[in-house]
Enzyme design. Sequence first.
Site, PDB file in Angstrom:
ATOM      1  N   CYS A   1      -5.223  13.106  12.895  1.00 28.04           N
ATOM      2  CA  CYS A   1      -5.639  11.739  12.592  1.00 28.04           C
ATOM      3  C   CYS A   1      -6.009  11.039  13.895  1.00 28.04           C
ATOM      4  O   CYS A   1      -5.870  11.624  14.976  1.00 28.04           O
ATOM      5  CB  CYS A   1      -4.582  10.997  11.785  1.00 28.04           C
ATOM      6  SG  CYS A   1      -3.545   9.901  12.697  1.00 28.04           S
TER       7      CYS A   1
ATOM      8  N   ARG B   1      -0.110  14.524  13.536  1.00 24.33           N
ATOM      9  CA  ARG B   1       0.521  14.202  12.233  1.00 24.33           C
ATOM     10  C   ARG B   1       0.659  15.415  11.306  1.00 24.33           C
ATOM     11  O   ARG B   1       0.004  15.518  10.258  1.00 24.33           O
ATOM     12  CB  ARG B   1      -0.239  13.078  11.524  1.00 24.33           C
ATOM     13  CG  ARG B   1      -0.116  11.758  12.231  1.00 24.33           C
ATOM     14  CD  ARG B   1      -0.761  10.637  11.460  1.00 24.33           C
ATOM     15  NE  ARG B   1       0.047  10.156  10.362  1.00 24.33           N
ATOM     16  CZ  ARG B   1      -0.373   9.260   9.477  1.00 24.33           C
ATOM     17  NH1 ARG B   1      -1.572   8.772   9.548  1.00 24.33           N
ATOM     18  NH2 ARG B   1       0.423   8.857   8.511  1.00 24.33           N
ATOM     19  N   PRO B   2       1.518  16.354  11.669  1.00 25.46           N
ATOM     20  CA  PRO B   2       1.667  17.563  10.851  1.00 25.46           C
ATOM     21  C   PRO B   2       2.328  17.294   9.494  1.00 25.46           C
ATOM     22  O   PRO B   2       2.879  16.214   9.272  1.00 25.46           O
ATOM     23  CB  PRO B   2       2.579  18.446  11.709  1.00 25.46           C
ATOM     24  CG  PRO B   2       3.289  17.523  12.640  1.00 25.46           C
ATOM     25  CD  PRO B   2       2.403  16.337  12.841  1.00 25.46           C
ATOM     26  N   VAL B   3       2.250  18.291   8.611  1.00 21.75           N
ATOM     27  CA  VAL B   3       2.905  18.179   7.296  1.00 21.75           C
ATOM     28  C   VAL B   3       3.884  19.336   7.102  1.00 21.75           C
ATOM     29  O   VAL B   3       4.201  19.714   5.979  1.00 21.75           O
ATOM     30  CB  VAL B   3       1.874  18.139   6.135  1.00 21.75           C
ATOM     31  CG1 VAL B   3       1.152  16.805   6.106  1.00 21.75           C
ATOM     32  CG2 VAL B   3       0.875  19.298   6.242  1.00 21.75           C
ATOM     33  N   ASP B   4       4.362  19.887   8.230  1.00 17.34           N
ATOM     34  CA  ASP B   4       5.233  21.064   8.141  1.00 17.34           C
ATOM     35  C   ASP B   4       6.530  20.802   7.379  1.00 17.34           C
ATOM     36  O   ASP B   4       7.030  21.682   6.670  1.00 17.34           O
ATOM     37  CB  ASP B   4       5.531  21.608   9.555  1.00 17.34           C
ATOM     38  CG  ASP B   4       6.048  20.547  10.507  1.00 17.34           C
ATOM     39  OD1 ASP B   4       5.652  19.373  10.350  1.00 17.34           O
ATOM     40  OD2 ASP B   4       6.860  20.858  11.391  1.00 17.34           O
TER      41      ASP B   4
ATOM     42  N   ARG C   1      -8.837  -0.417   4.113  1.00 19.47           N
ATOM     43  CA  ARG C   1      -7.952   0.608   3.553  1.00 19.47           C
ATOM     44  C   ARG C   1      -6.578   0.022   3.244  1.00 19.47           C
ATOM     45  O   ARG C   1      -5.906   0.488   2.325  1.00 19.47           O
ATOM     46  CB  ARG C   1      -7.773   1.772   4.548  1.00 19.47           C
ATOM     47  CG  ARG C   1      -9.014   2.612   4.706  1.00 19.47           C
ATOM     48  CD  ARG C   1      -8.697   3.832   5.520  1.00 19.47           C
ATOM     49  NE  ARG C   1      -7.542   4.520   4.954  1.00 19.47           N
ATOM     50  CZ  ARG C   1      -6.829   5.446   5.576  1.00 19.47           C
ATOM     51  NH1 ARG C   1      -7.170   5.822   6.783  1.00 19.47           N
ATOM     52  NH2 ARG C   1      -5.795   6.001   5.003  1.00 19.47           N
TER      53      ARG C   1
ATOM     54  N   ASP D   1       4.229   0.549  12.004  1.00 20.67           N
ATOM     55  CA  ASP D   1       3.028  -0.073  11.430  1.00 20.67           C
ATOM     56  C   ASP D   1       2.829  -1.517  11.891  1.00 20.67           C
ATOM     57  O   ASP D   1       1.828  -2.144  11.528  1.00 20.67           O
ATOM     58  CB  ASP D   1       3.069   0.005   9.892  1.00 20.67           C
ATOM     59  CG  ASP D   1       2.879   1.427   9.397  1.00 20.67           C
ATOM     60  OD1 ASP D   1       2.378   2.266  10.168  1.00 20.67           O
ATOM     61  OD2 ASP D   1       3.242   1.707   8.236  1.00 20.67           O
TER      62      ASP D   1
ATOM     63  N   LYS E   1       0.833  -1.226   0.000  1.00 18.89           N
ATOM     64  CA  LYS E   1       0.000   0.000   0.000  1.00 18.89           C
ATOM     65  C   LYS E   1       0.860   1.266   0.000  1.00 18.89           C
ATOM     66  O   LYS E   1       0.656   2.168  -0.797  1.00 18.89           O
ATOM     67  CB  LYS E   1      -0.903  -0.004   1.235  1.00 18.89           C
ATOM     68  CG  LYS E   1      -1.568   1.336   1.509  1.00 18.89           C
ATOM     69  CD  LYS E   1      -2.446   1.308   2.732  1.00 18.89           C
ATOM     70  CE  LYS E   1      -1.771   1.615   4.042  1.00 18.89           C
ATOM     71  NZ  LYS E   1      -1.515   3.027   4.334  1.00 18.89           N
ATOM     72  N   ASN E   2       1.832   1.303   0.913  1.00 12.45           N
ATOM     73  CA  ASN E   2       2.569   2.555   1.075  1.00 12.45           C
ATOM     74  C   ASN E   2       3.602   2.786  -0.027  1.00 12.45           C
ATOM     75  O   ASN E   2       4.219   3.842  -0.092  1.00 12.45           O
ATOM     76  CB  ASN E   2       3.212   2.619   2.456  1.00 12.45           C
ATOM     77  CG  ASN E   2       2.152   2.796   3.531  1.00 12.45           C
ATOM     78  OD1 ASN E   2       1.004   3.133   3.227  1.00 12.45           O
ATOM     79  ND2 ASN E   2       2.517   2.560   4.781  1.00 12.45           N
TER      80      ASN E   2
ATOM     81  N   VAL F   1       7.962   6.736  16.747  1.00  9.91           N
ATOM     82  CA  VAL F   1       7.571   7.420  15.506  1.00  9.91           C
ATOM     83  C   VAL F   1       6.265   8.176  15.724  1.00  9.91           C
ATOM     84  O   VAL F   1       6.147   9.360  15.381  1.00  9.91           O
ATOM     85  CB  VAL F   1       7.463   6.415  14.336  1.00  9.91           C
ATOM     86  CG1 VAL F   1       7.067   7.129  13.044  1.00  9.91           C
ATOM     87  CG2 VAL F   1       8.782   5.666  14.141  1.00  9.91           C
TER      88      VAL F   1
ATOM     89  N   ARG G   1      -4.909  10.482   4.173  1.00 12.35           N
ATOM     90  CA  ARG G   1      -3.846  11.492   4.265  1.00 12.35           C
ATOM     91  C   ARG G   1      -2.851  11.395   3.119  1.00 12.35           C
ATOM     92  O   ARG G   1      -2.244  12.389   2.728  1.00 12.35           O
ATOM     93  CB  ARG G   1      -3.081  11.349   5.574  1.00 12.35           C
ATOM     94  CG  ARG G   1      -3.915  11.491   6.805  1.00 12.35           C
ATOM     95  CD  ARG G   1      -3.084  11.226   8.016  1.00 12.35           C
ATOM     96  NE  ARG G   1      -2.026  12.219   8.133  1.00 12.35           N
ATOM     97  CZ  ARG G   1      -2.175  13.405   8.688  1.00 12.35           C
ATOM     98  NH1 ARG G   1      -3.333  13.757   9.196  1.00 12.35           N
ATOM     99  NH2 ARG G   1      -1.174  14.249   8.759  1.00 12.35           N
TER     100      ARG G   1
END
Length: 416
Positions: free
Chosen positions: A116, A121-124, A395, A303, A22-23, A325, A92
Amino acid sequence: MDKIVIEGNKPLSGSVEVSGAKNAVLPIMTAALIPVGKSKIYRVPELKDTRTMIRLLEIIGAKVSLNENTIEIDSTTVNNPEAPYDLVKTMRASFYVLGPLMARFGRVKVSLPGGCAWGPRPVDFHLKGLEKLGAKLTLKDGYILAEADQLKGNEIRFEFPSVGATGNLAMAAVTAKGTTILHNAAREPEIVQLCEFLNKMGARISGIGTTTIIIDGVNDLHAADIEVISDRIEAGTFLIAGALLGKITVNRVELKHLDAVLGKLKEAGCKIIVGNASVTVTPPDKLKPVDITTAVYPGFPTDLQAQWVALMSLAAGSSMITDTVYHDRFSHIPELSRLGANIRVDKNTAFVRGVDSLAGAPVMSTDIRASASLIIAGLAASGKTQVSRVYHIDRGYEHIEEKFRVLGAQISRETE
Ligand code: EPU
């Protein structure tokens, strides 16, 4: 809404084949937006997330055709560099269109993902990195608007080797002017494959699989084909189930991606036999407690943290499971407790006292990996476990209950 119903405490045996990762496939699908042309992706897992990504690519203007596990993405007609809130909030990974659309159009509008289930879970890092490449960013109505006449190569040092930020910035930088260096970059196999795909499309990326990725900008990319690598998290999930429930063989795995989890399974007393592209796990008579601390690749993956907690719930002794993490990724713990697990969480560590047995109960999944953990625990528990909110598992796991059924599990899906 569907739920998974398990009649537990039945031994597992036999073999199962893992699907494409998936990832890996999600960023690869977005990378196909960079060139103009038709790219083919083989071994695409049939997942809710891959379907969501197809919808997103179609909204952006791509033509996508899906034939069994092969996707063809024709990016010729892409004309709407925008990822709407409705899709980003459900997945996301939609944020992965940021880099490719900047590379192709020099402008993009992407909804900010928001929080989430297990934390902020930032995207900075993605945004700061894009600014370093010369993009002008504005936040409007919850959307990030990024623009640049021409991105320019630069040095970017991540505070943490973020998978998504490494992928997004590698994709943004492929057509930037000059050289981009990503320091403290992610080394996850999924990022390695993304960079290899970009190179197949004509990008010039070196240092792939190391913490320093160097991208020499080119004028444009051309379409290419790729087969997705095996899902190491799905493989790990089945191996952990086997460690509790019986001798099983997991086929079509990438062995080198499983070092951390195989090492821990051995420590727990499991017998591990490694084949060409397969692993057979045999559970010990008495499962030993084993601590883990999650880390970026090649460390023990976050995960698989939830699944490991389920395993340790039935170990002969106490263990500590620390997630470095995601510090709050413990929503599975209260649900595992409903099955009789003895777990206490303090900060980012779960303290697990192994119990002799678990007993089935209705539980609720909160995210993909929490669902996998609850299914493993339900398979080991006596009696009936019902896992609701199954859309989470859909998912990220292809036909999970069918695969477990082949191994002898009594597991089915019911519509509520
Ligand atoms: N982080 C920041 N700022 C950023 C980006 C990340 O602070 O801009 C922090 C995160 O909050 C987290 C850490 O850095 O604490 C690592 O996050 P990362 O960016 O590496 O995660 P991601 O790219 O959002 C991917 C996977 C996740 C997996 C993580 C870690 C995909 C689509 N998602 O997320 O997979 O847990 O890497 O390996 O590749 C899953 O499959 O269930 C899943 C959640």
